[in-house]
Each structure stands twice: as C-alpha cells, then as structure tokens.
Motif scaffolding. Structure first.
Motif, PDB file in Angstrom:
ATOM      1  N   ALA A 248       0.849  -1.195   0.000  1.00  6.23           N
ATOM      2  CA  ALA A 248       0.000   0.000   0.000  1.00  6.23           C
ATOM      3  C   ALA A 248       0.881   1.241   0.000  1.00  6.23           C
ATOM      4  CB  ALA A 248      -0.922   0.016   1.219  1.00  6.23           C
ATOM      5  N   VAL A 249       0.470   2.258  -0.753  1.00  2.48           N
ATOM      6  CA  VAL A 249       1.228   3.493  -0.839  1.00  2.48           C
ATOM      7  C   VAL A 249       0.252   4.650  -0.986  1.00  2.48           C
ATOM      8  CG1 VAL A 249       1.488   3.309  -3.362  1.00  2.48           C
ATOM      9  CG2 VAL A 249       3.115   4.692  -2.048  1.00  2.48           C
ATOM     10  N   GLY A 250       0.593   5.800  -0.422  1.00  7.31           N
ATOM     11  CA  GLY A 250      -0.305   6.937  -0.569  1.00  7.31           C
ATOM     12  C   GLY A 250       0.033   8.096   0.331  1.00  7.31           C
ATOM     13  N   VAL A 251      -0.908   9.018   0.427  1.00  4.89           N
ATOM     14  CA  VAL A 251      -0.729  10.275   1.162  1.00  4.89           C
ATOM     15  C   VAL A 251      -1.927  10.482   2.077  1.00  4.89           C
ATOM     16  CG1 VAL A 251      -0.545  12.780   0.955  1.00  4.89           C
ATOM     17  CG2 VAL A 251       0.623  11.305  -0.704  1.00  4.89           C
ATOM     18  N   ALA A 252      -1.660  10.949   3.291  1.00  2.00           N
ATOM     19  CA  ALA A 252      -2.719  11.384   4.197  1.00  2.00           C
ATOM     20  C   ALA A 252      -2.568  12.894   4.377  1.00  2.00           C
ATOM     21  CB  ALA A 252      -2.603  10.672   5.547  1.00  2.00           C
TER      22      ALA A 252
ATOM     23  N   ALA B 224      -1.249  24.107   5.804  1.00  2.00           N
ATOM     24  CA  ALA B 224      -1.662  22.708   5.727  1.00  2.00           C
ATOM     25  C   ALA B 224      -0.434  21.812   5.781  1.00  2.00           C
ATOM     26  CB  ALA B 224      -2.455  22.442   4.445  1.00  2.00           C
ATOM     27  N   ASP B 225      -0.653  20.554   6.116  1.00  2.00           N
ATOM     28  CA  ASP B 225       0.435  19.577   6.095  1.00  2.00           C
ATOM     29  C   ASP B 225      -0.092  18.260   5.556  1.00  2.00           C
ATOM     30  OD1 ASP B 225      -1.116  18.661   8.175  1.00  2.00           O
ATOM     31  OD2 ASP B 225       0.330  19.114   9.743  1.00  2.00           O
ATOM     32  N   LEU B 226       0.828  17.389   5.203  1.00  2.00           N
ATOM     33  CA  LEU B 226       0.470  16.069   4.687  1.00  2.00           C
ATOM     34  C   LEU B 226       1.623  15.113   4.933  1.00  2.00           C
ATOM     35  CD1 LEU B 226       2.053  15.807   1.653  1.00  2.00           C
ATOM     36  CD2 LEU B 226       0.338  17.534   1.134  1.00  2.00           C
TER      37      LEU B 226
ATOM     38  N   GLN C  86       7.297   7.519   7.817  1.00  2.00           N
ATOM     39  CA  GLN C  86       6.556   8.439   6.959  1.00  2.00           C
ATOM     40  C   GLN C  86       7.347   9.702   6.660  1.00  2.00           C
ATOM     41  OE1 GLN C  86       3.149   9.107   9.546  1.00  2.00           O
ATOM     42  NE2 GLN C  86       3.831  11.181   9.972  1.00  2.00           N
ATOM     43  N   THR C  87       7.076  10.261   5.491  1.00  2.00           N
ATOM     44  CA  THR C  87       7.572  11.595   5.146  1.00  2.00           C
ATOM     45  C   THR C  87       6.534  12.610   5.560  1.00  2.00           C
ATOM     46  OG1 THR C  87       6.612  11.329   2.946  1.00  2.00           O
ATOM     47  CG2 THR C  87       8.948  10.785   3.186  1.00  2.00           C
ATOM     48  N   GLY C  88       6.911  13.876   5.593  1.00  2.00           N
ATOM     49  CA  GLY C  88       5.949  14.902   5.971  1.00  2.00           C
ATOM     50  C   GLY C  88       6.359  16.270   5.484  1.00  2.00           C
ATOM     51  N   VAL C  89       5.389  17.048   4.966  1.00  2.00           N
ATOM     52  CA  VAL C  89       5.648  18.414   4.529  1.00  2.00           C
ATOM     53  C   VAL C  89       4.538  19.320   5.026  1.00  2.00           C
ATOM     54  CG1 VAL C  89       6.862  17.656   2.435  1.00  2.00           C
ATOM     55  CG2 VAL C  89       4.423  18.119   2.329  1.00  2.00           C
ATOM     56  N   SER C  90       4.844  20.592   5.185  1.00  2.00           N
ATOM     57  CA  SER C  90       3.848  21.607   5.513  1.00  2.00           C
ATOM     58  C   SER C  90       4.077  22.779   4.593  1.00  2.00           C
ATOM     59  CB  SER C  90       3.956  22.017   6.980  1.00  2.00           C
ATOM     60  OG  SER C  90       5.222  22.564   7.267  1.00  2.00           O
ATOM     61  N   PHE C  91       3.013  23.556   4.335  1.00  2.00           N
ATOM     62  CA  PHE C  91       3.124  24.681   3.419  1.00  2.00           C
ATOM     63  C   PHE C  91       2.060  25.701   3.730  1.00  2.00           C
ATOM     64  CE2 PHE C  91       0.090  21.764   1.628  1.00  2.00           C
ATOM     65  CZ  PHE C  91      -0.861  22.551   0.994  1.00  2.00           C
ATOM     66  N   LYS C  92       2.248  26.902   3.213  1.00  2.00           N
ATOM     67  CA  LYS C  92       1.278  27.985   3.385  1.00  2.00           C
ATOM     68  C   LYS C  92       0.406  28.076   2.149  1.00  2.00           C
ATOM     69  CE  LYS C  92       0.923  32.928   4.439  1.00  2.00           C
ATOM     70  NZ  LYS C  92       1.666  34.186   4.708  1.00  2.00           N
ATOM     71  N   TYR C  93      -0.909  28.182   2.366  1.00  2.00           N
ATOM     72  CA  TYR C  93      -1.834  28.319   1.249  1.00  2.00           C
ATOM     73  C   TYR C  93      -1.591  29.646   0.515  1.00  2.00           C
ATOM     74  CZ  TYR C  93      -4.787  24.332   2.488  1.00  2.00           C
ATOM     75  OH  TYR C  93      -5.283  23.061   2.716  1.00  2.00           O
TER      76      TYR C  93
END
Length: 320
Positions: free
Chosen positions: A174-178, A273-275, A313-320
């Motif tokens: 299984a692979v994907g993004v939350a 937001a982050d993912l 897990q990897t993780g990133v955050s960003f500004k809208y």
C-alpha cells in the motif's frame, strides 16, 4: 582576482535572465527545493527548457521520473505549470526489525553496490536471485506544488517510492498520502504509476543468466482504493518468473512508483496545511483487498490481517 559566485545565485540569475515567465520562482527556498530534488543549473539550459524540464521539476518530478515518462504521464501533466512549495525525502533500510532511517550517503552506497552486482549478473550464468529477506533499501519523496491559473487554487500532491534493492517479499503493498482536514482531492485526479526494469534469460535453468535488459514495464491505476483523508492505493509487486515463458525467464529490478493527485483548500480559515507520505510493505499473501485507510495527516493503515512493515513516513507543511 577570480570572483566566486554560489550555485544558488547563478541558478537564480539564470532563472531571471533566461526565464522571464518563471521569474516568480527565483526565491532561494525554491532553488533549495529543486537542488534537493536532484537538479542543478545545467538542467535548465535553453535546450532542456524545450523539453519542459523546469516545468516538470516545479511539479515535483525528478530527472529519473521525467526520463521514464510515457504518454499517460504527459497527458496527465499537459498544460500544468506551478511552483514547488515543499519537499521531504527519506532514505530507509529495511531489515528483519523493520524500517530504519539512514543518511543519503548510505543509501547511495547501497544503490551503487546493487548496480555493481546487477551488472555482474547481466553478463554471467550464475544465480543472481535474491536469497536473503533482509537489507532492502528504499527512498521516499513527498512534494506539494501550487498549480498556476486555477480557481479555486489547486495543489499537486506527489509521493514516490524507489527500492534500491528489490524487496524479498513480493505481495500486495500500500502506498499513498494522508492530508490535512482542510484539503479536498479534486475528483478523479489521482493516479498510481508502478514501474520496474524487465530482464530476461534464455538459460533453461531457472534463476540463471546471463540477463538481457528488456525495457521498462509500467502499470497505472486511475482510481484509488481510499479517498477519505488522503489518497491510498494498493498494488501487486511483480515477482520474478518461476517458469519459462516463450522460452524466456523474467526477473524485475528497480521497483519504483508514483502517486499523484490534485487538491483544493476547503476552508479559507486555514492558512497552513500539512500532509504525510506512506508506504506499507506486506510479507504474506492475501487474496482480498488490503483495506487501505487514510484518515488525515500521519494516519495511513491497512485493515488486512497480514504480516507487514510500515515505512517511516515523510511529511511536509506549506502555506496556502
């Protein structure tokens, strides 16, 4: 006296002087992200620009991925332009205790050693099948890009994996993004691309070479198993042939894949937001579905009762 100019400055200047339409992408943070993705100023020459190199880089695709593009990738990315906002890349080693994080140098060293061993296999008649279930290596990369000219504003989310040494167990993974609760996927925008290098041998003894490279095999899925708090796919890892097919035996190396989808902000009260990017490797067979479940940043599971290892897990955050 010779002047020493940093790569970042040269890169920024080249973008300003040669790419007026991309002038808003010249910020140092963006340059740093492109560097971490594996690019340098030589990749953005006028000749390369004709091949959309910068456009694909800003959408989170590495040079290796661009080289592997098929018409399906090009159609998906047709007319999409954007700016790379965030990136996280992790290098992992999988042993009998699961996944552990390693540095880039260790991963690259293992990858070079695997390439060396593979080169020997290609030209000899020795058994080059994997015989040990340990010491597998993986790289995970997650990116998010702001897509230009969209209303409401869309973001391209991308998560890719690459096994430096093919996994010993080849069942459904299984692979994907939350993603953050403020994000909603654009309907039917997701896809999974799973690729591997195909080799064949005409040696009648199964598992023996010499091996001949026979191109890249690609599989696509255009609908995810889960779309609740992210995008989750399950897929079957390709196994080496246990018998001759048309007088040839086959094996697959360099297993890799990409998940991509577009999303919008569903609540203007959120400014950030982050993912998180995920990979779950199973070590036992199952006839049914894995039951992929993405429930928001940091939460990505399968319900199937199988032996499994979850990658860090990897993780990133960003500004809208």
């Amino acid at each position: 006296m010779k002047k020493v100019i940093s790569f970042s400055l040269l890169f920024c200047l080249s973008l300003v002087l040669c790419l007026p339409t991309f002038a808003n992408f010249e910020t140092p943070s963006n340059v740093e992200l492109l560097e971490r993705l594996g690019y340098n100023e030589n990749d953005f020459s006028l000749k390369s620009l004709h091949q959309n190199t910068l456009r694909f880089a800003q959408l989170g695709f590495s040079k290796e991925e661009v080289k592997d593009f098929t018409q399906y990738d090009l159609e998906y990315l047709n007319e999409l332009e954007g700016q790379l906002l965030a990136l996280d890349r992790k290098y992992l080693k999988k042993d009998e205790n699961g996944f552990i994080e390693v540095n880039k140098e260790s991963y690259e060293q293992a990858k070079e050693e695997q390439f060396r061993l593979q080169s020997i296999c290609d030209t000899s008649s020795q058994n080059c099948s994997d015989t040990e279930p340990t010491s597998n290596w993986m790289r995970l990369t997650t990116t998010v890009s702001r897509i230009s000219g969209t209303n409401p504003q869309e973001y391209l989310i991308k998560h890719d994996f690459a096994w430096a040494k093919k996994p010993f167990y080849k069942y459904k993974d299984a692979v994907g993004v939350a993603h953050h609760v403020s994000m909603t996927p654009v309907q039917n925008s997701e896809y999974l691309k799973y690729s591997r290098d195909d080799y064949y041998s005409r040696n009648p003894i199964i598992g023996l070479g010499p091996w001949t490279y026979d191109g890249v095999s690609d599989q696509y899925k255009w609908s995810a198993e889960d779309k609740t708090g992210g995008i989750g796919f399950e897929f079957q890892l390709a196994s080496d042939s246990a018998q001759l097919i048309n007088g040839k035996q086959h094996k697959y190396e360099n297993h890799r894949g990409t998940v991509a989808y577009r999303a919008i902000r569903n609540n203007s009260s959120y400014t950030y937001a982050d993912l998180s990017g995920h990979y779950i490797h199973t070590e036992s067979s199952i006839s049914g579905a894995l039951g992929v479940d993405a429930r928001g940043t940091g939460s990505f599971t399968i319900s199937a009762n199988v032996s499994k290892d979850e990658a860090i897990q990897t993780g990133v955050s960003f500004k809208y």
